[in-house]
Design a protein around this motif. Sequence first.
Motif, short mmCIF file in Angstrom:
data_model
loop_
_atom_site.label_atom_id
_atom_site.label_comp_id
_atom_site.label_asym_id
_atom_site.label_seq_id
_atom_site.Cartn_x
_atom_site.Cartn_y
_atom_site.Cartn_z
N TRP A 1 7.89 -0.27 -1.60
CA TRP A 1 8.16 -0.91 -2.89
C TRP A 1 9.03 -0.10 -3.85
O TRP A 1 9.53 -0.64 -4.83
CB TRP A 1 6.87 -1.31 -3.59
CG TRP A 1 5.93 -0.20 -3.97
CD1 TRP A 1 4.94 0.32 -3.20
CD2 TRP A 1 5.88 0.51 -5.21
NE1 TRP A 1 4.28 1.31 -3.89
CE2 TRP A 1 4.83 1.44 -5.13
CE3 TRP A 1 6.61 0.44 -6.40
CZ2 TRP A 1 4.50 2.30 -6.17
CZ3 TRP A 1 6.28 1.29 -7.43
CH2 TRP A 1 5.24 2.21 -7.31
N LEU A 2 9.29 1.16 -3.55
CA LEU A 2 10.09 1.97 -4.45
C LEU A 2 11.17 2.72 -3.67
O LEU A 2 10.87 3.40 -2.69
CB LEU A 2 9.20 2.98 -5.19
CG LEU A 2 9.88 3.94 -6.13
CD1 LEU A 2 10.49 3.18 -7.31
CD2 LEU A 2 8.91 4.99 -6.63
N ARG A 3 12.41 2.55 -4.12
CA ARG A 3 13.53 3.29 -3.53
C ARG A 3 14.38 3.84 -4.66
O ARG A 3 14.75 3.12 -5.57
CB ARG A 3 14.37 2.37 -2.66
CG ARG A 3 13.64 1.91 -1.43
CD ARG A 3 14.56 1.24 -0.44
NE ARG A 3 13.76 0.78 0.68
CZ ARG A 3 13.56 -0.49 0.98
NH1 ARG A 3 14.11 -1.43 0.28
NH2 ARG A 3 12.81 -0.83 2.01
N ALA A 4 14.66 5.12 -4.57
CA ALA A 4 15.48 5.76 -5.60
C ALA A 4 16.68 6.43 -4.94
O ALA A 4 16.57 7.03 -3.88
CB ALA A 4 14.65 6.79 -6.36
N SER A 5 17.84 6.30 -5.57
CA SER A 5 19.05 6.98 -5.13
C SER A 5 19.84 7.38 -6.37
O SER A 5 19.42 7.11 -7.50
CB SER A 5 19.88 6.06 -4.21
OG SER A 5 20.34 4.94 -4.93
N HIS A 6 21.00 7.95 -6.17
CA HIS A 6 21.81 8.40 -7.31
C HIS A 6 22.34 7.25 -8.15
O HIS A 6 22.59 7.42 -9.34
CB HIS A 6 22.97 9.27 -6.83
CG HIS A 6 22.50 10.57 -6.26
ND1 HIS A 6 22.08 11.63 -7.03
CD2 HIS A 6 22.36 10.99 -4.97
CE1 HIS A 6 21.71 12.62 -6.27
NE2 HIS A 6 21.86 12.27 -5.01
N ASP A 7 22.51 6.09 -7.55
CA ASP A 7 23.09 4.97 -8.30
C ASP A 7 22.12 3.86 -8.66
O ASP A 7 22.48 2.90 -9.32
CB ASP A 7 24.28 4.38 -7.55
CG ASP A 7 23.90 3.81 -6.20
OD1 ASP A 7 22.84 4.18 -5.66
OD2 ASP A 7 24.65 2.97 -5.69
N ARG A 8 20.85 3.98 -8.25
CA ARG A 8 19.89 2.93 -8.61
C ARG A 8 18.45 3.36 -8.39
O ARG A 8 18.17 4.26 -7.61
CB ARG A 8 20.16 1.65 -7.84
CG ARG A 8 19.72 1.71 -6.39
CD ARG A 8 19.97 0.43 -5.68
NE ARG A 8 21.41 0.30 -5.52
CZ ARG A 8 22.01 -0.48 -4.65
NH1 ARG A 8 21.28 -1.24 -3.88
NH2 ARG A 8 23.30 -0.52 -4.55
N LEU A 9 17.60 2.66 -9.10
CA LEU A 9 16.17 2.74 -8.89
C LEU A 9 15.73 1.33 -8.58
O LEU A 9 15.91 0.42 -9.39
CB LEU A 9 15.44 3.25 -10.14
CG LEU A 9 13.91 3.26 -10.06
CD1 LEU A 9 13.43 4.20 -8.97
CD2 LEU A 9 13.33 3.65 -11.40
N GLU A 10 15.19 1.11 -7.41
CA GLU A 10 14.84 -0.23 -6.95
C GLU A 10 13.32 -0.36 -6.84
O GLU A 10 12.68 0.38 -6.10
CB GLU A 10 15.49 -0.47 -5.59
CG GLU A 10 15.36 -1.84 -5.07
CD GLU A 10 16.10 -2.01 -3.74
OE1 GLU A 10 15.80 -2.99 -3.06
OE2 GLU A 10 16.94 -1.17 -3.37
N LEU A 11 12.78 -1.28 -7.63
CA LEU A 11 11.36 -1.61 -7.56
C LEU A 11 11.23 -2.97 -6.91
O LEU A 11 11.88 -3.93 -7.34
CB LEU A 11 10.74 -1.68 -8.96
CG LEU A 11 10.62 -0.37 -9.71
CD1 LEU A 11 10.18 -0.63 -11.14
CD2 LEU A 11 9.63 0.55 -9.02
N ARG A 12 10.40 -3.07 -5.90
CA ARG A 12 10.25 -4.34 -5.20
C ARG A 12 8.87 -4.92 -5.46
O ARG A 12 7.92 -4.21 -5.72
CB ARG A 12 10.44 -4.11 -3.70
CG ARG A 12 11.85 -3.60 -3.40
CD ARG A 12 12.07 -3.49 -1.96
NE ARG A 12 11.56 -4.72 -1.34
CZ ARG A 12 11.67 -5.01 -0.08
NH1 ARG A 12 12.25 -4.18 0.71
NH2 ARG A 12 11.17 -6.10 0.41
N ARG B 1 0.81 -1.22 0.00
CA ARG B 1 0.00 0.00 0.00
C ARG B 1 0.85 1.27 0.00
O ARG B 1 0.52 2.24 -0.68
CB ARG B 1 -0.94 0.01 1.20
CG ARG B 1 -1.94 1.15 1.16
CD ARG B 1 -2.89 1.11 2.35
NE ARG B 1 -3.82 0.01 2.30
CZ ARG B 1 -5.05 0.09 1.76
NH1 ARG B 1 -5.47 1.20 1.23
NH2 ARG B 1 -5.84 -0.94 1.77
N THR B 2 1.95 1.30 0.74
CA THR B 2 2.75 2.51 0.83
C THR B 2 3.94 2.46 -0.12
O THR B 2 4.61 1.43 -0.24
CB THR B 2 3.27 2.76 2.26
OG1 THR B 2 4.09 1.66 2.64
CG2 THR B 2 2.11 2.91 3.24
#
Length: 111
Positions: A53-64, A48-49
Amino acid sequence: MQLKCTYQTAPRPPGPTFAFTLDNDHLVKLARTPVSVHKILVVMLVPRTQEEWLRASHDRLELRHCCYWINLAGHPVTGRRRTTVRIPTTRIFDDRALCEIMTRVGAGGRP
């Protein structure tokens, strides 16, 4: 390809399929037959939040969590405005699935 996102309380659907509801206008576009350009529906199940499920940083975009796909060619419209379709949990949309879909379509088959 039509990409949709929806949330569920559990990260993995408990059964062999899960329900996803589409506006009938979208379903008609995806279900049209015969087709010259094949279309698939890809649904990403997420918590829901957004922070889960989504984390973004300068070296990656992480979708869970996970995406699932289905070919809806020929699927009937059953509701007045919206139709619920069942999406198989065995059809995980990943790099391997995409290559297999492209190979089948390239050989003249269906996704």
